[in-house]
Design a protein around this motif. Sequence first.
Motif: not given
Length: 341
Positions: A216, A240, A315, A318, A326-327, A330-331, A335, A337, A339
């Motif tokens: 970022e 995810s 998710g 990746e 996932m790109n 994330k947007k 962000g 997320i 895991y």
Amino acid sequence: MTEILKPTKENIEKSARLILNDEIVAIPTETVYGLGANGLSDIAVSKIFKAKNRPQDNPLILHISDYEMMDELVCELNDDIKEFLNYFWPGPLTVVMKKKDIIPETVSCGLDTVAIRMPKHEIAIDFIKECGVPIAAPSANISGKPSPTTAEDVFTDMNGKISVILDGGICNIGIESTVLDLTKKPYTILRPGLYTREDFLKYEDEILIDDAIVSENTIPKSPGQKYKHYAPKAKVIVISTMDRIKSSKEIEKILRENEDLKIGIFKFDETSLDVENENILSLGSVSDLKEMSKILFKGLRIFDSKNVDLIIVEGCNEVGLGFSIMNRLKKSASGNIKYFD
């Protein structure tokens, strides 16, 4: 009011005349619907930025129908580059090259490069050929919202702002094209899409991934990467993990903790949930990410129409196409997320 037209020969000819009169026409492609305008007209391109409420420093992609059209737009279109492109074109690949002076500053936003794509969609190609000019066509949505994959999605955002939408049904890929910088070797992926680094490595010894995709703190060089994108009105949380049991438990936990909210759930078919919720949409099988890619943006828009307060999305791994999906997620989630191993 904006017209939605079937892509008959007569309607394509009518739409092309609008383009040559500096009007805007939304067109289907294999990725998402694009907001089309004459890419060589400052007046027409400026209308795109106004309709989308798009930042003025976010360059546009020009869509072409053949290499002859491309040769008028870029420098150094040599045989080596054509040989490489023939593996992926027509298709969901956008390439960045040094531009010729014919490109308006409104398209390149002050850069010395231009982004070019030859779509693999019969309606799009027929339309571009009929227009006879390169078509600037960013996604046909209000900037920041999920990209449109149906004519109805476009109408929701653009009714009254553009002349015509050519209805080609649902887009079969569902996320925007991969963007690849060809200005120097090794080539660099600026935006991930259906085509992955592994695909390009079949024909090139080395392919780089732009730092802006994974960090970022780096200024991106590609459309779709600089600003908040793909976001529905509701808050999005991405879960995810490859463990479907862990995923289901976390989703159920979030539901318990937010009983006062209207929640939408986007889950894989393999994930079992012990909940009662009428707002559950399928991502398809976790083993078929092309299906997830196709329906992701449409699902986010469906939840918007249901006025949910929170969207939970499972998710994916990746790797390959999962990296591109996932790109986008994330947007969409800014962000946010979670895991899990």
